[in-house]
Design an enzyme around this catalytic site. Sequence first.
Site, PDB file in Angstrom:
ATOM      1  N   ARG A 105       5.282 -12.219  32.050  1.00  0.00           N
ATOM      2  CA  ARG A 105       6.041 -10.982  31.829  1.00  0.00           C
ATOM      3  C   ARG A 105       7.433 -11.058  32.444  1.00  0.00           C
ATOM      4  O   ARG A 105       8.358 -10.411  31.954  1.00  0.00           O
ATOM      5  CB  ARG A 105       5.272  -9.773  32.383  1.00  0.00           C
ATOM      6  CG  ARG A 105       4.201  -9.261  31.432  1.00  0.00           C
ATOM      7  CD  ARG A 105       3.557  -7.991  31.961  1.00  0.00           C
ATOM      8  NE  ARG A 105       2.871  -8.241  33.206  1.00  0.00           N
ATOM      9  CZ  ARG A 105       1.607  -8.648  33.304  1.00  0.00           C
ATOM     10  NH1 ARG A 105       0.885  -8.793  32.224  1.00  0.00           N
ATOM     11  NH2 ARG A 105       1.059  -8.873  34.479  1.00  0.00           N
ATOM     12  N   GLU A 137      -6.843 -12.795  45.707  1.00  0.00           N
ATOM     13  CA  GLU A 137      -7.854 -12.041  46.441  1.00  0.00           C
ATOM     14  C   GLU A 137      -8.970 -12.985  46.898  1.00  0.00           C
ATOM     15  O   GLU A 137      -9.419 -12.936  48.035  1.00  0.00           O
ATOM     16  CB  GLU A 137      -8.403 -10.918  45.558  1.00  0.00           C
ATOM     17  CG  GLU A 137      -9.089  -9.829  46.339  1.00  0.00           C
ATOM     18  CD  GLU A 137      -9.578  -8.716  45.429  1.00  0.00           C
ATOM     19  OE1 GLU A 137     -10.315  -7.858  45.917  1.00  0.00           O
ATOM     20  OE2 GLU A 137      -9.239  -8.721  44.223  1.00  0.00           O
TER      21      GLU A 137
END
Lengths: 172, 172
Positions: free
Chosen positions: A60, A97
Amino acid sequence: MAIDLARYVRDIPDFPQPGILFRDITPLLSEGKAFRAAVDAMAEPFRDAGVDRVAAIEARGYMLGAPVAALLGVGFVPVRKVGKLPFHTYRAEYALEYGKAAIEMHRDALLRGHRVLLIDDVLATGGTLAAAMDLVRQSGAEVAGVSVLIELAALDGRARLGGAPLHTVIRY
Amino acid sequence: MAIDLARYVRDIPDFPQPGILFRDITPLLSEGKAFRAAVDAMAEPFRDAGVDRVAAIEARGYMLGAPVAALLGVGFVPVRKVGKLPFHTYRAEYALEYGKAAIEMHRDALLRGHRVLLIDDVLATGGTLAAAMDLVRQSGAEVAGVSVLIELAALDGRARLGGAPLHTVIRY
């Protein structure tokens, strides 16, 4: 600002995984005036900053970074996921994570002393942008600034950018 | 053309696999004048073509399609790999050397009757661009044209585009 850009950002709950509220910028990109206003707003503070190259993070980031580079009249440097770039690369890791990921940049993309504007769509924890700053420094270039369309202020990614000038268009 | 853009394309043998000669456009992207000339050359034939949206294919297509959209003053629509777009999507499959792949576009990215300019870096066999044209048609929009930086003419991808106006900047 004439256009309320935040109005064009769509909230998608539980994407890409449960508990995450995804800020979808595609409605903003698909409206010509909003898209152009966003690109102009991201570039504006760096017009007179002596920027030599704009670098952006896959994928993006390219949708915003490439037009920022074209408008500033400077070259565009893609920071890519591992294995996508065909020539010699620098590599930088960042924490996910669970586990780690890495990004790469061509070794000849930047010259020593180049002033680089880093672009991404969203500043969240700042891990990817901090890794991209590392790639710029491995090249002997310097980070002129970081410009993002959206800052998720609660995640304090700003603290990871080592004091580089940060410009944010929409802040949550 | 004032700048010989082909001079900025780097040939990489055996990437991404043995026997493939990869045309690396990153040296072109990283030179401000060459990058801007390439984007201008891709947009030029479509300035008065009544284009409503520019759509481009992940990920190198974004580096060219997003600035083309910004210069034409129209919205940008990303065509992505499966699972990357967060909202309702159309999907189109295309053949790989072994097996199939698919691309997606948001269902609300285009309106019925929109005229869409499709952008990619390279036209090779034309399979991905033909799938992107299928996505545009699923939306009820029409393909105003296809603009690519590089055409590998020996692979005859042109024949897959169903007669849509094709503009090529560099031809091999």
